[in-house]
Design a protein around this motif. Structure first.
Motif, PDB file in Angstrom:
ATOM      1  N   ARG A  44       0.792  -1.248  -0.027  1.00 19.55           N
ATOM      2  CA  ARG A  44       0.000   0.198  -0.077  1.00 19.55           C
ATOM      3  C   ARG A  44       0.860   1.226  -0.146  1.00 19.55           C
ATOM      4  NH1 ARG A  44      -5.139   0.874   1.260  1.00 19.55           N
ATOM      5  NH2 ARG A  44      -5.586  -1.172   1.806  1.00 19.55           N
ATOM      6  N   GLU A  45       1.918   1.093   0.798  1.00 19.11           N
ATOM      7  CA  GLU A  45       2.884   2.276   0.754  1.00 19.11           C
ATOM      8  C   GLU A  45       3.432   2.758  -0.464  1.00 19.11           C
ATOM      9  OE1 GLU A  45       6.727   4.013   3.389  1.00 19.11           O
ATOM     10  OE2 GLU A  45       6.102   2.031   3.720  1.00 19.11           O
ATOM     11  N   LEU A  46       3.936   1.606  -1.149  1.00 18.81           N
ATOM     12  CA  LEU A  46       4.537   1.688  -2.294  1.00 18.81           C
ATOM     13  C   LEU A  46       3.643   2.076  -3.337  1.00 18.81           C
ATOM     14  CD1 LEU A  46       7.360   1.169  -3.698  1.00 18.81           C
ATOM     15  CD2 LEU A  46       6.418  -1.296  -4.287  1.00 18.81           C
ATOM     16  N   ALA A  47       2.535   1.710  -3.338  1.00 18.98           N
ATOM     17  CA  ALA A  47       1.571   1.895  -4.460  1.00 18.98           C
ATOM     18  C   ALA A  47       1.065   3.265  -4.489  1.00 18.98           C
ATOM     19  CB  ALA A  47       0.421   1.061  -4.583  1.00 18.98           C
ATOM     20  N   SER A  48       0.960   3.953  -3.258  1.00 13.01           N
ATOM     21  CA  SER A  48       0.491   5.236  -3.036  1.00 13.01           C
ATOM     22  C   SER A  48       1.785   6.128  -3.381  1.00 13.01           C
ATOM     23  CB  SER A  48       0.383   5.550  -1.327  1.00 13.01           C
ATOM     24  OG  SER A  48      -0.703   4.612  -1.057  1.00 13.01           O
ATOM     25  N   SER A  49       2.948   5.876  -3.528  1.00 10.04           N
ATOM     26  CA  SER A  49       4.046   6.561  -3.994  1.00 10.04           C
ATOM     27  C   SER A  49       4.358   6.735  -5.184  1.00 10.04           C
ATOM     28  CB  SER A  49       5.258   6.091  -2.896  1.00 10.04           C
ATOM     29  OG  SER A  49       5.737   5.025  -3.771  1.00 10.04           O
ATOM     30  N   ILE A  50       3.850   5.955  -6.277  1.00 14.75           N
ATOM     31  CA  ILE A  50       3.984   5.859  -7.789  1.00 14.75           C
ATOM     32  C   ILE A  50       2.758   5.564  -8.434  1.00 14.75           C
ATOM     33  CG2 ILE A  50       6.598   5.289  -7.453  1.00 14.75           C
ATOM     34  CD1 ILE A  50       5.633   2.166  -8.238  1.00 14.75           C
ATOM     35  N   SER A  51       2.819   5.849  -9.731  1.00 10.36           N
ATOM     36  CA  SER A  51       1.566   5.773 -10.689  1.00 10.36           C
ATOM     37  C   SER A  51       1.750   4.709 -11.709  1.00 10.36           C
ATOM     38  CB  SER A  51       1.088   7.102 -11.281  1.00 10.36           C
ATOM     39  OG  SER A  51       2.342   7.599 -12.052  1.00 10.36           O
TER      40      SER A  51
END
Length: 257
Positions: free
Chosen positions: A183-190
């Motif tokens: 979730r943290e990773l997905a929230s940081s990139i598109s």
């Protein structure tokens, strides 16, 4: 969400490691081609191959086996392990591999990744293998000081096609995916993220559907398929329909995209 079966190649055989430890490898088949055909028969739409020998020595080793698999099946194949220069990348793409996965090179050779993304647009994936949030390299033998999220953001700017995120502590353990880290990773990139490591059941797969709107578009399943904990055919059907009744209420998810 795409369910992607994994084949890890070590000395020409299909194996699984425990937390990336080469000394704890377990052989599941002497014939990886037969395994690949089995996954295709059960409905796989993509295959994930890792050249473990290559990852250790820094250049592709199981190329002949990979080529045989690519020629035997009609679905896209993505391959990682030991790809640290243009030659290795071009060699795999020339034999029909759809996408290649860079790991160590993404940490140690930023200009190379930039060059490859420009030359082979859409064909470069970066594998981020993390141990306690830090990126591991060289077949998971070494751990860098680079944070997984920082590397993902750098790679996204270069135009990589996707990020494969593996939590090393969960890989091969059947302990479930690290949803918080994803979730943290997905929230940081598109760009798309493919989850890897720890899948033990269809419930684990369904729990990741809550992250699909954030960009987690695929999940790699390895050991659970080989132990029989997960049926690939049933997993594909379940994820495709997003069956809520298969998810225990204690997971805390109420809706799935």
């Amino acid at each position: 969400m795409e369910v992607i079966p994994a084949i890890d190649l070590l000395e020409g055989r299909c194996v699984r490691l425990y937390q990336g430890d080469y000394s704890l490898s377990e052989v599941f088949s002497e014939n990886p081609v037969d395994v690949a055909l089995q996954w295709v028969e059960q409905g796989a739409t993509r295959l994930h191959l890792v050249d473990l020998d290559g990852a250790k020595v820094g250049h592709p080793v199981n190329t002949k086996t990979i080529e045989t698999i690519v020629r035997a099946i009609r679905i896209p194949v993505q391959v990682g392990g030991g790809l640290r220069d243009r030659t290795g990348v071009a060699q795999l793409l020339d034999i029909g591999v759809r996408q290649v996965i860079l790991g160590t090179a993404a940490v140690e050779n930023y200009p190379l990744v930039e060059q490859l993304c420009a030359e082979f647009a859409g064909k470069i994936i970066v594998g981020i293998d993390a141990r306690n949030g830090r990126v591991a390299t060289r077949g998971w033998v070494e751990t860098s000081d680079v944070a997984a999220t920082d590397l993902a953001q750098q790679m996204a700017k270069l135009g990589v096609a996707a990020i494969i995120y593996t939590d090393i502590h969960r890989d091969g353990t059947l302990a479930g995916p690290n949803r918080d880290a994803l979730r943290e990773l997905a929230s940081s990139i598109s760009i798309p993220i493919i989850a890897s490591g720890g899948i033990s059941s269809i419930t684990d797969l369904l729990s990741l559907l809550a992250l699909e709107p954030l960009g987690v578009t695929g999940v790699i399943v390895g050991k659970a398929l080989y132990t029989g904990n997960v049926s690939l055919k049933e997993a594909i059907q379940a994820v495709g329909s997003g069956r809520l009744q298969d998810v225990p209420p204690d997971l805390g998810f109420s809706t799935f995209a």
